[in-house]
Write an enzyme that holds these catalytic residues in place. Structure first.
Site, mmCIF file in Angstrom:
data_model
loop_
_atom_site.group_PDB
_atom_site.id
_atom_site.type_symbol
_atom_site.label_atom_id
_atom_site.label_comp_id
_atom_site.label_asym_id
_atom_site.label_seq_id
_atom_site.Cartn_x
_atom_site.Cartn_y
_atom_site.Cartn_z
ATOM 1 N N SER A 1 0.845 -1.197 0.000
ATOM 2 C CA SER A 1 0.000 0.000 0.000
ATOM 3 C C SER A 1 0.886 1.255 0.000
ATOM 4 C CB SER A 1 -0.921 -0.064 1.220
ATOM 5 O OG SER A 1 -1.997 0.798 1.074
ATOM 6 N N ASP B 1 -8.542 -6.816 -4.585
ATOM 7 C CA ASP B 1 -8.148 -5.487 -4.094
ATOM 8 C C ASP B 1 -8.668 -4.428 -5.067
ATOM 9 O OD1 ASP B 1 -6.882 -3.158 -3.294
ATOM 10 O OD2 ASP B 1 -4.907 -4.063 -3.075
ATOM 11 N N HIS C 1 -7.990 -5.368 -0.241
ATOM 12 C CA HIS C 1 -6.670 -4.776 -0.060
ATOM 13 C C HIS C 1 -5.972 -5.329 1.182
ATOM 14 C CE1 HIS C 1 -3.547 -1.795 -0.440
ATOM 15 N NE2 HIS C 1 -3.858 -1.213 0.698
#
Lengths: 219, 380
Positions: B153, B320, B353
């Site tokens: 991320s 995601d 995610h």
């Protein structure tokens, strides 16, 4: 090995087949193996010849296994992803038993010889006598160990013969530096000097191509 | 709901000797970086792996958090015998610049002579600024080249910036579940969170500490919104479905019954406000929003990686939708354009995610294999 039903590229097999290809690759060179499967060839080239060998494979599960094995393999598609590579990035670009399964074989070859100095291509030979015989006698699409799926579900959408491939190379202006026919297990067949016989008795063809000096292929 | 901020404690940290010039033009003096290390640096100082944390993460990657008491945020991936093996590698994880777990950020004093915190006046920082601060830490630790940099991320954004800014200082690079720029959709979600914070009456124009309050409601809503984006519809359905779980204290008949997913989000919000500073949240989300690596290289992402010799492993997760596979593929193509050594997989997962933080055996195997292969190539 990709054995998942519906996979677009045929499974790789046979170490012997890969060894024939490896014998064409000079040590310490940069190599891209398209449709590399589990990466057996790139591992072999790295370990025995010190090559900087990398792979592209379309089947995600197979890619995951290859990367988990420590090999530089990326998920990608020969038909769409080669155009992103720069010119002359590799010494050899290899397409092993995959040419017959891509959507645009001629374009894939052009890309291979754009990004690589040399291309090594192997493919199952549709001119083999057993295929010709089956078609003649039964009048139906031939089925063999190599051509094992029905015509409506085979991933091998662009079959060709050894002679067809010679014709394509000539039309595209590629020089054939080496070629040979082999049986299904990848053992070298003895028809090296006679393409007509090789086309009749060879179960697969293996070619080492180079861009002709000067002009690139006609576009 | 208990929203008392957790007590401030002393974190292991290092004060950077030289000034840190930020992208915005301001130069920060006396920057402090809080960090943790695990494992042993070898004699050749060649086995260091830097772990970059995500938006609300911190340096406690592989140990019980001293404030929250929760397990390390990547304790399934980093530790003895795990893919990022602390028995083999020297693992470093630093709290980002702008953070609130001991590194210089909005909660830090303005300078040595003024104890007043920066608050909302903390200079705007970028992902690249965070990476420059980490580079200074690595220099202070006298490590010339990192064996690997890994992060997911926002951590993945830092990994990309590391590879672009310091190509010779990174042997292997693992950007996980990330993108080379923050998408309009992601900026939009961040903006909802920021508006919730700015609209909280306790925000007091960013000077809430003066009144001894925190914008708890706004920060909790920001966290709740963001948390939804970390999950997937499938994961929420599996975990909560339409289950009803008790009643609410507020709202009478209209809210007489509450969905389990509502209680879950409320819990996420309230536990978050106890450990995270609102101004830090504003600062860091803004840094993510302004991340567009290609913009620094004339709009060409490939140019950011020209002549790179770093090996890359890109990983995305199929469910995601915050950092979808398509964004990893953009990075893959840029790396192809410079003929970089790249491995790229999409891991099949329905956990959204968040999957990069959870136990995903294929992901673990991929990281372990890539690091093992890279270690052979690096000769360690």
């Amino acid at each position: 090995m990709a054995k998942v039903p519906g996979v677009r590229y045929v499974a790789k097999n046979m170490r012997v087949d890969l060894e024939l290809i490896a014998s064409m690759v000079a040590p310490g060179t940069r190599v891209l193996d398209i449709g590399c499967g589990d990466g057996a060839l790139i591992e072999h080239l790295f370990r025995t010849k010190g090559c900087d060998a990398r792979g592209i494979e379309i089947d995600m599960a197979v890619v995951t296994r290859a990367v988990a094995h420590g090999l530089p393999v990326m998920q990608g598609d020969a038909d769409t992803d080669l155009s992103h590579y720069p010119d002359h990035a590799f010494d050899y670009v290899i397409l092993s038993r995959t040419l017959q399964a891509v959507e645009q074989p001629r374009e894939v070859l052009r890309q291979m010889l754009r990004i690589g100095t040399r291309a090594i291509v192997s493919f199952p030979n549709f001119g083999h006598w057993s295929l010709r015989w089956q078609l003649l006698v039964t009048g139906r699409m031939p089925m063999t160990k190599t051509w094992a799926r029905m015509w409506y579900e085979t991933p091998n959408i662009h079959p060709c013969t050894i002679r067809d491939f010679f014709v394509l190379c000539q039309a595209e202006g590629y020089s054939v530096e080496q070629w040979l026919a082999a049986d299904e297990a990848g053992r070298r067949a003895p028809w090296r000097r006679w393409p007509m016989l090789a086309n009749l008795f060879g179960e697969q063809g293996l070619f080492l191509l180079r861009r002709s000096s000067g002009e690139g292929p006609p576009h | 709901m208990d929203i008392t901020p957790l007590p401030e404690i002393t974190h292991q940290s290092l004060r950077i000797r030289q000034p840190l010039p930020l992208d915005c033009g301001i130069v920060l003096d006396g920057v402090t970086i809080a960090y943790r290390t695990y494992g042993t640096l070898n004699a050749a100082r060649s086995n260091a792996i830097l772990v970059c944390h995500a938006l609300t993460g911190d340096q406690y990657v592989a140990e019980t958090h001293p404030l929250t008491g929760k397990p390390g945020w990547w304790n399934g991936l980093v530790g003895p015998g795990l893919p990022v093996d602390t028995e083999r590698y020297f693992v470093i994880c630093a709290n980002v610049l702008g953070g609130c777990m001991g590194s210089t950020g909005p909660r830090s004093p303005r300078d040595d002579n003024r104890a007043e915190p920066w608050g909302i006046d903390f200079p705007p920082i970028t992902i690249q600024d965070m990476v420059r601060a980490q580079k200074m830490l690595i220099d202070e630790l006298r490590i010339e080249r990192l064996f690997a940099v890994i992060g997911g991320s926002m951590g993945g954004m830092q990994v990309l910036a590391w590879a672009a800014l310091y190509p010779d200082a990174v042997f292997a690079s693992l950007p996980i579940a990330t993108a080379a720029y923050h998408s309009a959709q992601n900026i939009a979600f961040h903006e909802v969170g920021r508006q919730a914070i700015l609209g909280d009456p306790d925000f007091r124009e960013g000077r809430y500490w003066e009144q001894g309050v925190i914008p708890a409601q706004g920060l909790a809503v920001a966290r709740m919104t963001a948390h939804i984006t970390y999950l997937s519809e499938a994961a929420l359905s599996r975990k909560f479905g339409r289950r009803i779980q008790g009643g609410s204290e507020v709202g009478g008949a209209l809210f007489g019954e509450r969905f389990a997913v509502e209680s879950y989000l409320e819990h996420q919000g309230s536990s978050f406000v106890r450990r995270f500073d609102a101004n830090s949240y504003l600062s860091i989300t803004r840094a993510m929003d302004f991340f567009d690596l290609a913009a620094d290289y004339g709009g060409s992402l490939a140019a950011a990686f020209r002549n790179t010799r770093t090996r890359f492993l890109l990983v995305s997760f199929s469910s995601d939708w915050l950092f979808p596979t398509a964004e990893s593929r953009v990075i893959a193509r840029a790396l192809n354009q410079v003929a970089a050594n790249i491995s790229f997989v999409e891991i099949v997962s329905d956990k959204g995610h968040d999957a990069f933080l959870l136990d995903e055996p294929d992901f673990s195997r991929t990281v372990a294999g890539f690091l093992a292969g890279s270690a052979v190539a690096a000769g360690i």
